[in-house]
Write a protein that holds these residues in place. Structure first.
Motif, PDB file in Angstrom:
ATOM      1  N   ARG A 291       0.990  -1.176   0.040  1.00  0.00           N
ATOM      2  CA  ARG A 291       0.087  -0.067   0.057  1.00  0.00           C
ATOM      3  C   ARG A 291       0.784   1.279  -0.136  1.00  0.00           C
ATOM      4  N   PRO A 292       0.512   2.208  -0.895  1.00  0.00           N
ATOM      5  CA  PRO A 292       1.237   3.612  -0.695  1.00  0.00           C
ATOM      6  C   PRO A 292       0.578   4.364   0.470  1.00  0.00           C
ATOM      7  N   VAL A 293       2.054   5.044   0.915  1.00  0.00           N
ATOM      8  CA  VAL A 293       1.711   5.930   2.118  1.00  0.00           C
ATOM      9  C   VAL A 293       2.213   7.391   1.780  1.00  0.00           C
ATOM     10  N   GLU A 294       1.747   8.194   2.584  1.00  0.00           N
ATOM     11  CA  GLU A 294       2.498   9.648   2.445  1.00  0.00           C
ATOM     12  C   GLU A 294       3.006   9.783   3.775  1.00  0.00           C
ATOM     13  N   LEU A 295       4.382  10.361   3.724  1.00  0.00           N
ATOM     14  CA  LEU A 295       5.251  10.296   4.799  1.00  0.00           C
ATOM     15  C   LEU A 295       5.343  11.576   5.474  1.00  0.00           C
ATOM     16  N   GLY A 296       5.578  11.878   6.569  1.00  0.00           N
ATOM     17  CA  GLY A 296       6.232  12.904   7.157  1.00  0.00           C
ATOM     18  C   GLY A 296       7.348  12.985   8.049  1.00  0.00           C
ATOM     19  N   VAL A 297       7.413  13.404   9.289  1.00  0.00           N
ATOM     20  CA  VAL A 297       8.914  13.440  10.015  1.00  0.00           C
ATOM     21  C   VAL A 297       9.388  12.308  10.287  1.00  0.00           C
ATOM     22  N   SER A 298      10.631  12.135  10.366  1.00  0.00           N
ATOM     23  CA  SER A 298      11.280  10.828  10.822  1.00  0.00           C
ATOM     24  C   SER A 298      12.269  11.275  11.880  1.00  0.00           C
ATOM     25  N   ASP A 299      12.380  10.237  12.563  1.00  0.00           N
ATOM     26  CA  ASP A 299      13.592  10.347  13.618  1.00  0.00           C
ATOM     27  C   ASP A 299      14.660   9.441  13.568  1.00  0.00           C
ATOM     28  N   GLY A 300      14.580   8.802  12.559  1.00  0.00           N
ATOM     29  CA  GLY A 300      15.788   7.514  12.133  1.00  0.00           C
ATOM     30  C   GLY A 300      15.157   6.269  12.825  1.00  0.00           C
ATOM     31  N   SER A 301      14.139   6.363  13.679  1.00  0.00           N
ATOM     32  CA  SER A 301      13.771   5.112  14.062  1.00  0.00           C
ATOM     33  C   SER A 301      12.141   4.905  13.867  1.00  0.00           C
ATOM     34  N   PHE A 302      11.566   5.980  13.851  1.00  0.00           N
ATOM     35  CA  PHE A 302      10.038   5.902  13.401  1.00  0.00           C
ATOM     36  C   PHE A 302       9.625   7.239  12.585  1.00  0.00           C
ATOM     37  N   ILE A 303       8.711   6.827  11.720  1.00  0.00           N
ATOM     38  CA  ILE A 303       8.440   8.062  10.941  1.00  0.00           C
ATOM     39  C   ILE A 303       6.930   8.138  10.827  1.00  0.00           C
ATOM     40  N   GLU A 304       6.348   9.234  10.687  1.00  0.00           N
ATOM     41  CA  GLU A 304       4.938   9.713  10.519  1.00  0.00           C
ATOM     42  C   GLU A 304       4.365   9.327   9.418  1.00  0.00           C
ATOM     43  N   VAL A 305       3.174   8.796   9.442  1.00  0.00           N
ATOM     44  CA  VAL A 305       2.490   8.140   8.254  1.00  0.00           C
ATOM     45  C   VAL A 305       1.244   9.181   8.123  1.00  0.00           C
ATOM     46  N   VAL A 306       1.209  10.176   7.123  1.00  0.00           N
ATOM     47  CA  VAL A 306       0.229  11.310   7.081  1.00  0.00           C
ATOM     48  C   VAL A 306      -0.897  10.507   6.464  1.00  0.00           C
ATOM     49  N   SER A 307      -0.776   9.608   5.587  1.00  0.00           N
ATOM     50  CA  SER A 307      -1.976   9.074   4.990  1.00  0.00           C
ATOM     51  C   SER A 307      -1.737   7.676   4.517  1.00  0.00           C
ATOM     52  N   GLY A 308      -2.783   6.681   4.452  1.00  0.00           N
ATOM     53  CA  GLY A 308      -2.482   5.414   3.744  1.00  0.00           C
ATOM     54  C   GLY A 308      -2.497   4.215   5.039  1.00  0.00           C
ATOM     55  N   VAL A 309      -2.295   4.402   6.150  1.00  0.00           N
ATOM     56  CA  VAL A 309      -2.708   3.400   6.928  1.00  0.00           C
ATOM     57  C   VAL A 309      -3.225   3.964   8.058  1.00  0.00           C
ATOM     58  N   GLU A 310      -3.793   3.319   9.078  1.00  0.00           N
ATOM     59  CA  GLU A 310      -4.721   3.784  10.214  1.00  0.00           C
ATOM     60  C   GLU A 310      -4.139   2.747  11.388  1.00  0.00           C
ATOM     61  N   VAL A 311      -4.479   3.561  12.609  1.00  0.00           N
ATOM     62  CA  VAL A 311      -4.146   2.876  13.866  1.00  0.00           C
ATOM     63  C   VAL A 311      -5.048   1.797  13.999  1.00  0.00           C
ATOM     64  N   GLY A 312      -4.198   0.621  14.398  1.00  0.00           N
ATOM     65  CA  GLY A 312      -4.958  -0.676  14.401  1.00  0.00           C
ATOM     66  C   GLY A 312      -4.511  -1.700  13.423  1.00  0.00           C
ATOM     67  N   GLU A 313      -4.096  -1.091  12.221  1.00  0.00           N
ATOM     68  CA  GLU A 313      -3.687  -2.030  11.248  1.00  0.00           C
ATOM     69  C   GLU A 313      -2.230  -2.386  11.563  1.00  0.00           C
ATOM     70  N   GLN A 314      -1.843  -3.321  10.867  1.00  0.00           N
ATOM     71  CA  GLN A 314      -0.268  -3.969  10.708  1.00  0.00           C
ATOM     72  C   GLN A 314       0.472  -3.963   9.473  1.00  0.00           C
ATOM     73  N   VAL A 315       1.522  -3.639   9.735  1.00  0.00           N
ATOM     74  CA  VAL A 315       2.481  -3.513   8.616  1.00  0.00           C
ATOM     75  C   VAL A 315       3.629  -4.499   8.836  1.00  0.00           C
ATOM     76  N   MET A 316       4.334  -4.939   7.980  1.00  0.00           N
ATOM     77  CA  MET A 316       5.265  -5.948   7.888  1.00  0.00           C
ATOM     78  C   MET A 316       6.661  -5.183   8.284  1.00  0.00           C
TER      79      MET A 316
END
Length: 344
Positions: A291-316
């Motif tokens: 699934r394509p996603v729109e990304l925001g800020v990253s701290d090198g460990s985690f990255i903001e997902v602006v759109s494309g997935v929702e809380v509660g879903e799981q990603v590989m």
């Protein structure tokens, strides 16, 4: 392509850009095409990771050098002859203060007075050259009354008694600037306590070009590792009450972006970390969807997902390498078998 690693090193390879401890990269041995497998090795594949809410704070720490604020020249745009010096070398002046007077000789226009008129005499006038900024005057040691100046000659320089801290940003780290940084802390080695440093500019590093993909001088999206190239140069104003000297070394801690209570996933679960990317969403029945996603800020460990997935879903996590890059021969230069341990 599956990678096999020794159990004791498995945790270190789950993070793509690990910088500590040690790491183990194993390549195929010989020409048989068999994977290198050791007794007790395990297959480290991706596992579902929940999409959560979190805060991402991107902070960059860079080496910096303190430089005196460059001065501005006092120019004799039309040239002329020096007839008066208002100040001396090292004088402190305010913007607009007269520095030097020069006499300018202007030849009359060729057709002045008509064809039968006697040639007009040259016209002379005296003009003052003024300080372009507040600061200390330098360069007047070599100027004397009677000197003739060429057009555009710099008679003196006026430099403010202030300093800037300048840091070079590797080209790929320009992606990590999401907005104009307004939180910069300056630390001087063996110097006074750290203090805020007011942002001045972000432009091309010496010998480089202006950072590309920017709006108003700043990359619009974030992410990316340190890379080669000239990169950019960031400058901030050293506080006036902070004692520094030309050339002293230190560090800048720069907040390049922050997002609170946003959807986040590990950076290792995303292909691409700037603007747009893709994840593999794992459904409850185990089926997978790219699934394509729109990304925001990253701290090198985690990255903001602006759109494309929702809380509660799981990603590989980690997401497998794109198959178009995982081909025979593509890893020859980087995946040769070697073991690097800290302290060895």
């Amino acid at each position: 392509m599956k990678k096999w690693i020794i159990i004791g090193a498995a945790a270190l390879l789950l993070v793509v850009a690990v910088g500590g401890g040690g790491y183990l990269l194993l390549n195929r041995l010989g020409g048989s095409g068999d994977e290198f497998v050791t007794e007790g090795a395990v297959d480290v594949g991706g596992v579902p990771h929940p999409v959560e809410l979190g805060t991402v704070d991107s902070v960059m720490v860079l080496d910096t050098t303190v430089r005196a604020e460059p001065g501005k020249g006092v120019k004799a745009q039309q040239g002329g002859q020096v007839v008066h010096l208002w100040v001396t070398e090292g004088a402190e002046v305010e913007e607009g203060a007269p520095i030097v007077n020069v006499k300018i000789t202007e030849e009359p226009a060729p057709d002045a007075g008509g064809e039968d008129a006697a040639p007009a005499a040259p016209v002379t006038r005296e003009v003052s050259l003024y300080a372009p900024v507040d600061g200390k005057v330098s360069g007047l040691d070599d100027v004397q009354v009677g000197d003739v100046l060429e057009p555009g000659a710099v008679v003196a320089t006026v430099a403010p008694d202030v300093y800037r801290a300048v840091s070079t940003i590797p080209a790929n780290d320009l992606y990590r600037f999401y907005e104009e940084p307004d939180d910069i802390l300056l630390e001087i080695k063996n110097g006074p306590p750290p203090a805020p440093c007011e942002f001045l500019s972000l432009g091309a590093a010496e010998g480089g070009e202006e950072p590309s993909g920017t709006d108003g001088g700043f990359p619009m999206d974030g992410g990316g590792d340190t890379g080669g190239g000239a990169g950019g140069e960031l400058a901030c104003r050293v506080p006036s009450d902070m004692q520094v000297f030309e050339g002293v070394q230190g560090k800048l801690s720069i907040s390049t972006g922050r997002a609170e209570d946003v959807v986040v996933v590990p950076v290792t679960a995303v292909r691409g970390t700037t603007g747009e990317g893709e994840v593999i969403v794992v459904a409850g029945d185990g089926t997978e969807e790219v699934r394509p996603v729109e990304l925001g800020v990253s701290d090198g460990s985690f990255i903001e997902v602006v759109s494309g997935v929702e809380v509660g879903e799981q990603v590989m996590d980690p997401i497998p390498l794109d198959s178009r890059f995982d081909v025979p021969g593509a890893e020859d230069e980087t995946d040769d078998m070697y073991l690097e341990e800290e302290g060895m």
